[in-house]
Design an enzyme around this catalytic site. Structure first.
Site, PDB file in Angstrom:
ATOM      1  N   CYS B 117       0.412  -1.311  -0.022  1.00 20.98           N
ATOM      2  CA  CYS B 117       0.015  -0.322  -0.246  1.00 20.98           C
ATOM      3  C   CYS B 117       0.856   0.993  -0.164  1.00 20.98           C
ATOM      4  O   CYS B 117       0.939   1.577  -1.185  1.00 20.98           O
ATOM      5  CB  CYS B 117      -0.956  -0.151   1.413  1.00 20.98           C
ATOM      6  SG  CYS B 117      -2.456   0.970   1.607  1.00 20.98           S
ATOM      7  N   HIS B 214      -3.748  -5.741   2.332  1.00 23.98           N
ATOM      8  CA  HIS B 214      -3.920  -6.188   3.340  1.00 23.98           C
ATOM      9  C   HIS B 214      -4.344  -7.427   3.681  1.00 23.98           C
ATOM     10  O   HIS B 214      -5.198  -8.296   2.619  1.00 23.98           O
ATOM     11  CB  HIS B 214      -4.179  -4.829   3.899  1.00 23.98           C
ATOM     12  CG  HIS B 214      -4.666  -3.891   3.782  1.00 23.98           C
ATOM     13  ND1 HIS B 214      -6.018  -2.970   3.420  1.00 23.98           N
ATOM     14  CD2 HIS B 214      -3.881  -2.591   3.578  1.00 23.98           C
ATOM     15  CE1 HIS B 214      -5.763  -2.032   3.310  1.00 23.98           C
ATOM     16  NE2 HIS B 214      -4.662  -2.179   2.852  1.00 23.98           N
TER      17      HIS B 214
HETATM   18 ZN   LIG Z   1      -3.804  -0.335   2.005  1.00 20.56          ZN
END
Ligand SMILES: [Zn+2]
Lengths: 429, 262
Positions: B117, B214
């Site tokens: 991310c 995630h």
């Molecule tokens: Zn993220």
């Protein structure tokens, strides 16, 4: 419209009750035909509206504030958690107003979900607000923690009287700097308890490692000084008092300090002087809200339900309810109300369950939980995503032992429905 | 109670993790990048999985942290970096830029890295925010990211020739476009991935795996964890011999995750 909306709404409510329906329809009807109903009714209350918000502990804290105020002889209107906040409040108001739309109460104390906060406070500016904490909760819903903090800030900025803030949560305490209207008061925690109360910023700090105090901490009206097994010490007005507590869990008892600050503000503004002994007595008698560390009886032994919905809450739950001697079950669902992203399970350490292991895992994400425990070297009895048979097997296998179930929100509702078949449980739909 | 994984086969009560009678096949130094500011969404899970699987394969993990202002540790064999919210990214930005050449050298040299991310974005060339300001990245990956008003949220299945199906959860408003210097990690039969137009997710470059997922990513995707571990061990010791991790819970968790709605 105004003259007909209340009788009509009450009628719909009565009919919908007879047919076994919930609160949504009557709320919807009154919202549609009389959109001003909620704010008009709430604005007639002599002591106004108090809202309780934050990620963890809203339900129990709201319950505490209500019971504390009732101990002072006040008539309190309050809401139950529901799927649609505004509609739920409107429906609850319909049940409590008379046929002419008058509400017989001194004050409304409302639990306000962050998702509905902005909409509500824009329509009904509260006289009081109590902001508990900003924790990592359902980030998939709100995007970011800082966004949640902004929502709470918005509640505070719309508050006309007093804002009560958590001194120990930096994101909440910082809200004070942005306010120039309302009066600000704080609740606080003794330094010795800070390490048992991690916030998300020190998620990776080891257990018991010291958390540095904020420089220049503001004065708190009520400080939680000590938590015992069935009592606690609170400091206020320059003295420390010890009181028995039915509530369990450090975080619940910390929120009792929050409720005390708010109740003292409200009662102190009333006509009669505050009855301090009455407040303390009421505090000692507050029982947990459903699923918030409440204890049921199954097979003559206690069964504790502990709601877990974010890493801090789960860590605190594990810390507050030690595993020793208990049979343990964990139920993890990933429905919308639980949070869809399972990442949060990886921010909780499960070492404290290593000694006794976990007897049963269930819920739609039971195997995510199994995987999590495997990586923390915690032994697992059985895994079954289907909640009803898993609960039956758990109760059967743990005969004679006290039991504890850690569960997410919708898993808790399912477990309560199952338990209501074998014991007395207040089922909330 | 079922005994767990690691040495489920050891019946004589040997200790389950690196006990004194287990001879380690070697030590692997694992560095977590900025865990203090970039640890949102269970990024600890990825570090924990690397650590435990190293043990289960018979190696000794040494887990180190690098935070803003620290000395950069030497002899690092494997790097994991996580996501953060905007405020976390602002805190680490300058420090990360000051480590540009170190991290570039390590990447070019083949150090295995997992970048999730926010760290994926910052290892790219730049992040252009909605308001048009440009946050420079360290340019290890030939990717660029543009902030949008749209948040891409939900369960994802990535189809990858290298790792099979990759299961996880995305939550980002930055949209990333790959340049010719990197390959995508895979395509997205379920979910969005890098951006809402090309159906690709993540980036692969040398021994770097970068992704928006995630979940945490590694627990349910042990193939990626073992790729990072094998690469780190081979670079350090020449060859890797596998242990016998018990992945039955991972298998079931993957099956259930694949069936969950978006
Ligand atoms: Zn993220």
């Amino acid at each position: 419209m105004l003259y007909f909306s209340v009788p009509l709404g009450k009628l719909v409510r009565r009919v919908s009750r007879l047919r076994g329906g919930g609160s949504a329809l009557p709320g919807l009807v009154v919202e549609k035909i009389d959109p001003e109903f909620m704010q008009r009714t709430l604005s007639t209350l002599p002591l106004g509206v108090a809202v309780v918000s934050g990620t963890n502990g809203k339900t129990t804290t709201t319950k505490m504030v209500v019971e504390l105020l009732e101990s002072q002889g006040l008539k309190v209107f309050t809401n139950r958690t529901g799927s649609n906040f505004t509609r739920g409040v409107a429906a609850a108001l319909l049940g409590d107003v008379d046929w002419r739309g008058r509400l017989d109460a001194d004050i409304a104390v409302l639990e306000l979900d962050e998702a509905h906060a902005v909409h509500f406070v824009n329509r009904v500016p509260p006289r009081y607000s109590l902001l508990l904490n900003v924790l990592r909760d359902q980030l998939d819903r709100f995007g970011e923690i800082d966004k949640t903090a902004q929502l709470l800030q918005h509640i505070a900025s719309k508050t006309t009287g007093t804002v009560v803030l958590n001194r120990e949560d930096p994101r909440v305490a910082r809200i004070a700097d942005t306010l120039d209207g309302p009066e600000v008061r704080y609740f606080g925690l003794d330094d010795s308890l800070l390490s048992t109360f991690p916030n998300d910023d020190d998620l990776r700090a080891g257990p018991g490692s010291p958390v540095p105090a904020l420089p220049g901490k503001p004065h708190a009206d009520v400080v939680l000084r000590r938590v015992g097994t069935a009592d606690a010490d609170f400091e206020y007005d320059g003295a420390t008092v010890t009181t028995g507590m039915k509530l369990r869990g450090v975080y619940n008892i910390f929120n009792a300090a929050a409720a005390l600050v708010l109740a003292r503000c409200i009662a102190g503004n009333g006509a009669t002087p505050t009855d301090h002994d009455g407040l303390l007595k009421a505090l000692s008698e507050v029982a947990p809200a459903f699923g918030r560390g409440e204890s049921l009886v199954v097979d003559g032994r206690p069964l504790d339900l502990v709601l877990v919905k974010n890493p801090s809450g789960f860590r605190l739950g594990l810390k507050s309810f030690p595993a020793g001697g208990y049979a343990t079950m964990i139920a993890i669902n990933d429905n919308y109300a639980d949070g869809r992203d399972m990442s949060w399970l990886w921010d909780v350490e499960f070492d404290s369950l290593r000694e006794g292991g976990v007897d049963q895992l269930t819920g739609s994400r039971a195997y995510d939980m199994a995987l999590r425990l495997q990586y923390d070297d915690v032994a697992i009895g059985a895994v079954n995503p289907d909640i009803a048979p898993a609960l039956a097997a758990f109760i059967q296998g743990a005969k004679g032992k006290p039991k504890r179930v850690f569960c997410t929100y919708t898993a808790m509702l399912a477990i309560r429905r199952e338990l209501s078949k074998i014991t007395t449980v207040e089922v909330v739909s | 109670m079922t005994p767990l994984s690691q040495n489920a086969e050891s019946q004589d009560g040997e200790s389950v993790t690196d006990g004194p009678d287990t001879v380690s096949k070697g030590t692997i130094r694992v560095l977590q990048l900025y865990p203090r500011d970039m640890n949102i969404y269970g990024d600890w899970g990825n570090a924990l999985v690397i650590q435990q699987r190293l043990r289960w394969h018979g190696y000794t993990p040494e887990l180190l942290e690098y935070n803003v202002g620290d000395d950069f540790p030497s002899d690092i064999d494997l790097i994991v970096g996580g996501g953060g919210q905007d405020s976390g990214q602002l805190v680490i930005q300058d420090d990360l830029l000051s480590r540009e050449s170190t991290l570039k050298d390590m990447a070019e040299d083949g150090t295995p890295m997992l970048l999730i991310c926010g760290m994926y974005q910052l290892f790219g060339r730049f992040f252009k925010t909605r308001t048009g300001s440009v946050i420079p990245g360290i340019g290890v990956l030939d990717v660029e990211t543009h902030g949008t008003d749209e948040r891409l949220i939900g369960n994802v299945t990535v189809s990858s020739a290298e790792f099979g199906d990759i299961l996880g959860y995305e939550n980002h408003s930055g949209q990333t476009t790959l340049g010719p210097g990197v390959k995508p990690l895979g395509t997205t039969p379920k979910g969005i991935g890098n951006n809402s137009s090309d159906g690709k997710e993540g980036a692969r470059y040398r021994n770097i795996v970068a992704s928006y997922l995630h979940g945490s990513l590694l627990p349910k995707n042990p193939a990626i964890a073992d790729f990072l571990i094998r690469t780190a061990v081979e670079r350090k010791y020449g060859s890797f011999t596998t242990g016998a991790p018990d992945d039955r819970y991972a298998v079931r968790a993957r099956e259930l995750a694949a069936r969950r709605p978006r």
